[in-house]
Motif scaffolding. Structure first.
Motif, PDB file in Angstrom:
ATOM      1  N   LYS A   1      -5.374   6.662 -20.811  1.00 29.92           N
ATOM      2  CA  LYS A   1      -5.631   6.305 -22.134  1.00 29.92           C
ATOM      3  C   LYS A   1      -4.430   6.648 -22.820  1.00 29.92           C
ATOM      4  O   LYS A   1      -4.093   6.055 -24.141  1.00 29.92           O
ATOM      5  CB  LYS A   1      -7.029   7.045 -22.274  1.00 29.92           C
ATOM      6  CG  LYS A   1      -7.666   6.261 -21.974  1.00 29.92           C
ATOM      7  CD  LYS A   1      -9.580   6.671 -22.719  1.00 29.92           C
ATOM      8  CE  LYS A   1     -10.652   5.445 -22.041  1.00 29.92           C
ATOM      9  NZ  LYS A   1     -11.613   6.193 -22.262  1.00 29.92           N
ATOM     10  N   GLY A   2      -3.377   7.747 -22.805  1.00 34.81           N
ATOM     11  CA  GLY A   2      -2.645   8.074 -23.691  1.00 34.81           C
ATOM     12  C   GLY A   2      -1.350   7.071 -23.010  1.00 34.81           C
ATOM     13  O   GLY A   2       0.019   7.318 -23.680  1.00 34.81           O
ATOM     14  N   GLY A   3      -1.275   6.091 -22.919  1.00 30.28           N
ATOM     15  CA  GLY A   3      -0.330   4.828 -22.600  1.00 30.28           C
ATOM     16  C   GLY A   3       0.214   4.892 -21.280  1.00 30.28           C
ATOM     17  O   GLY A   3       2.356   4.627 -21.318  1.00 30.28           O
ATOM     18  N   ARG A   4       0.456   5.826 -20.779  1.00 28.58           N
ATOM     19  CA  ARG A   4       1.228   6.403 -19.378  1.00 28.58           C
ATOM     20  C   ARG A   4       0.735   5.684 -18.204  1.00 28.58           C
ATOM     21  O   ARG A   4       0.161   5.007 -17.745  1.00 28.58           O
ATOM     22  CB  ARG A   4       1.071   7.846 -19.367  1.00 28.58           C
ATOM     23  CG  ARG A   4       2.046   8.396 -20.162  1.00 28.58           C
ATOM     24  CD  ARG A   4       2.110  10.241 -19.829  1.00 28.58           C
ATOM     25  NE  ARG A   4       0.454  10.440 -19.280  1.00 28.58           N
ATOM     26  CZ  ARG A   4      -0.194  10.836 -20.493  1.00 28.58           C
ATOM     27  NH1 ARG A   4       0.388  12.004 -21.374  1.00 28.58           N
ATOM     28  NH2 ARG A   4      -1.753  11.445 -20.317  1.00 28.58           N
ATOM     29  N   VAL A   5       1.930   5.545 -17.293  1.00 30.72           N
ATOM     30  CA  VAL A   5       1.923   5.342 -16.056  1.00 30.72           C
ATOM     31  C   VAL A   5       1.926   5.997 -14.618  1.00 30.72           C
ATOM     32  O   VAL A   5       3.646   6.383 -15.179  1.00 30.72           O
ATOM     33  CB  VAL A   5       2.672   3.542 -15.538  1.00 30.72           C
ATOM     34  CG1 VAL A   5       2.298   3.501 -14.451  1.00 30.72           C
ATOM     35  CG2 VAL A   5       2.064   2.319 -16.515  1.00 30.72           C
TER      36      VAL A   5
ATOM     37  N   GLY B   1       0.606  -1.093   0.242  1.00 28.47           N
ATOM     38  CA  GLY B   1      -0.074   0.280  -0.106  1.00 28.47           C
ATOM     39  C   GLY B   1       0.468   1.104   0.151  1.00 28.47           C
ATOM     40  O   GLY B   1       0.606   2.717   0.054  1.00 28.47           O
ATOM     41  N   GLU B   2       2.301   1.403   0.497  1.00 25.49           N
ATOM     42  CA  GLU B   2       2.988   2.391   0.115  1.00 25.49           C
ATOM     43  C   GLU B   2       2.901   3.255  -1.123  1.00 25.49           C
ATOM     44  O   GLU B   2       2.951   3.943  -1.531  1.00 25.49           O
ATOM     45  CB  GLU B   2       4.276   1.815  -0.442  1.00 25.49           C
ATOM     46  CG  GLU B   2       4.605   1.767   1.731  1.00 25.49           C
ATOM     47  CD  GLU B   2       3.972   2.135   2.599  1.00 25.49           C
ATOM     48  OE1 GLU B   2       4.209   3.511   2.611  1.00 25.49           O
ATOM     49  OE2 GLU B   2       3.352   2.085   3.752  1.00 25.49           O
ATOM     50  N   LEU B   3       2.895   2.298  -2.382  1.00 20.97           N
ATOM     51  CA  LEU B   3       2.599   2.607  -3.509  1.00 20.97           C
ATOM     52  C   LEU B   3       1.217   2.570  -4.921  1.00 20.97           C
ATOM     53  O   LEU B   3       0.385   1.400  -4.441  1.00 20.97           O
ATOM     54  CB  LEU B   3       3.567   2.362  -4.840  1.00 20.97           C
ATOM     55  CG  LEU B   3       5.186   2.494  -4.266  1.00 20.97           C
ATOM     56  CD1 LEU B   3       6.057   2.100  -5.175  1.00 20.97           C
ATOM     57  CD2 LEU B   3       5.907   4.226  -4.506  1.00 20.97           C
ATOM     58  N   LEU B   4       0.979   3.400  -5.145  1.00 20.70           N
ATOM     59  CA  LEU B   4      -0.069   3.157  -5.966  1.00 20.70           C
ATOM     60  C   LEU B   4       0.056   3.734  -7.338  1.00 20.70           C
ATOM     61  O   LEU B   4       0.900   4.849  -7.502  1.00 20.70           O
ATOM     62  CB  LEU B   4      -1.603   4.039  -5.302  1.00 20.70           C
ATOM     63  CG  LEU B   4      -2.413   4.796  -6.025  1.00 20.70           C
ATOM     64  CD1 LEU B   4      -3.676   3.601  -5.882  1.00 20.70           C
ATOM     65  CD2 LEU B   4      -2.914   5.521  -5.298  1.00 20.70           C
ATOM     66  N   ALA B   5      -0.706   2.764  -8.199  1.00 23.48           N
ATOM     67  CA  ALA B   5      -0.005   2.996  -9.544  1.00 23.48           C
ATOM     68  C   ALA B   5      -1.023   3.335 -10.103  1.00 23.48           C
ATOM     69  O   ALA B   5      -2.415   3.124 -10.508  1.00 23.48           O
ATOM     70  CB  ALA B   5       0.445   1.489 -10.030  1.00 23.48           C
ATOM     71  N   THR B   6      -1.500   3.980 -11.354  1.00 27.23           N
ATOM     72  CA  THR B   6      -2.249   4.711 -12.338  1.00 27.23           C
ATOM     73  C   THR B   6      -2.510   4.780 -13.891  1.00 27.23           C
ATOM     74  O   THR B   6      -0.441   4.891 -14.321  1.00 27.23           O
ATOM     75  CB  THR B   6      -3.338   6.237 -11.745  1.00 27.23           C
ATOM     76  OG1 THR B   6      -2.275   6.187 -12.564  1.00 27.23           O
ATOM     77  CG2 THR B   6      -3.902   5.946 -10.726  1.00 27.23           C
TER      78      THR B   6
END
Length: 425
Positions: free
Chosen positions: A26-30, A18-23
């Motif tokens: 639609k533009g292919g970015r993380v 839970g220390e990191l959160l990734a999104t």
């Protein structure tokens, strides 16, 4: 902020601590957010999430054989458990899964013999002494590097990826097939489910989601557009076309309508952390199934039953095909899923209480307390209620995530990410 289509968030995922959160968008970015450590002088401020790393995961491509454009949109992100100082995650678009390594650098080597400080090669004639290179501190850099690219294994669009509990393999699912991969092998995958009929005109259902069991590395489930869930055991046979268990709720004939099949399609399936239950989301409900009971769910929660009378217009504006996800809290006692008008729903499985909350810029000042919302159907509307006819169907919460051990949730509302947490007294 005003934004382009590329900024629309398409997946949200906490890592195992839970220390990191990734999104993904639609533009292919993380974009990865990291939780700030609690500071000594502000004890009450539990860590907030700030941007840790941003990178371009996928680019738009073109399939020349099929004359098809392949979108860069990130469909799913899945974290691997942390083994060392670096973090690893899988991200996928419609066709290609990538394994990314995210690591920190705060030192750089200096004092090379054959190169000067700018990296240019030195004239060997000028080198008279032998230098020992040293590591010097530098500003922290977070680097994302693609370690593996798993391509060319899916004819149809990938809708799910799931890391196995053996942490050596993972699966990727598209509309008709599920493939099993080893993390070390990129040029070969093993087909474990194939529901493609010999004649495509006989196609009656597609795979909509798939997930591995959290503890048993041989077991996985996948859901279909017909509202059924199949549990498969890889020990039984190499090709898991014959399921071990088949979960389906018989349809209530009194509810039968033109839209019955569309709204029964399952958009998400998730094992509970305990591995005892599966949760499924269809258009109007969330259901919890016990692995030991196949003929009906043990719990059914109405997400937005007031839309049952609006299915005709939702069909015309294509909203009826929206794919809502669902998540468990860390102890499997509460479930969360999204709705329209930037509303999201929480259901407490023990008290049977439920609440509708709103993720919107108007009520999201830091430390503001979310007020429960109510939707009224016909009749007199109370002051604090919102009429079903004034709901905004362009504002939908499809993607949410729950911190693995704390009451912190992440909610994606189009191009905005909201992070809410339990109020601290």
């Amino acid at each position: 902020p005003c934004s382009s289509r590329a900024d629309i968030i398409s997946t949200v995922e906490f890592n195992h601590t839970g220390e990191l959160l990734a999104t993904g968008d639609k533009g292919g970015r993380v974009v990865i957010f990291q939780r700030e450590q609690e500071s000594k002088n502000q004890v009450h401020r539990r860590g907030e999430y700030n941007v840790y790393s941003t990178f371009q995961s996928h680019e738009p491509e073109f399939d020349y054989l099929k004359s098809l454009e392949i979108e860069e949109k990130i469909n799913k992100i899945r974290w691997l458990p942390q083994q060392n100082a670096a973090y690893f995650l899988l991200s996928t678009n419609d066709k290609t899964v990538k394994l990314w390594k995210v690591s920190e650098r705060d030192k750089r080597p200096e004092g090379y013999n054959l190169k000067d400080e700018e990296g240019r090669l030195r004239d060997p004639a000028t080198i008279t002494t032998l230098r020992v290179p040293v590591l010097r501190p530098m500003d922290l850099m977070v680097e994302a590097t693609p370690r593996r690219v798993f391509a060319n294994a899916h004819t149809y669009h990938i809708n799910s990826i799931s890391v196995n509990s053996d942490y050596e393999t993972y699966m990727s699912a598209d509309d008709l097939r599920i493939n099993l991969w080893n993390f070390e092998i990129t040029n070969q995958s093993f087909n474990i489910v194939d529901i493609k009929p010999a004649n495509m005109e006989e196609l009656t259902e597609v795979i909509t989601a798939a997930e591995f069991h959290p503890h048993h590395c041989n077991t996985f489930v996948y859901s279909s557009s017909k509202g059924t869930i199949r549990l498969c055991d890889m020990r039984a046979s190499a090709l898991c076309d014959r399921h071990t268990k088949f979960f389906e709720e018989p349809e209530d004939p009194s509810n039968r309508s033109f839209f019955s099949e569309i709204i029964s399609s399952i958009s998400d399936v998730k094992f509970s952390h305990s591995g005892r239950y599966i949760m499924t989301r269809d258009y109007l409900t969330v259901k919890v199934w016990d692995l030991n009971m196949e003929n009906r769910p043990i719990e059914t929660y109405q997400v937005h039953d007031y839309l049952r009378s609006k299915l005709c217009s939702l069909y015309e504006n294509d909203c009826i095909f929206d794919k809502f996800e669902c998540v468990w809290n860390g102890s499997d006692s509460v479930i969360m899923t999204g709705s329209y008008n930037n509303f999201f729903r929480m259901f407490d499985r023990n008290t049977k209480r439920d609440v509708t909350l709103e993720a919107s810029r108007e009520n999201s000042k830091p430390r503001a307390i979310l007020k429960p919302r109510k939707v009224c159907v016909g009749g007199k509307r109370r002051k604090d209620e919102i009429s079903v006819d004034s709901l905004d169907f362009s504002k939908k919460i499809l993607h949410t995530a729950w911190h693995p051990s704390e009451n912190i949730i992440a909610v994606a509302a189009t191009n905005n990410l909201y992070i809410f947490q339990d109020k601290v007294n």
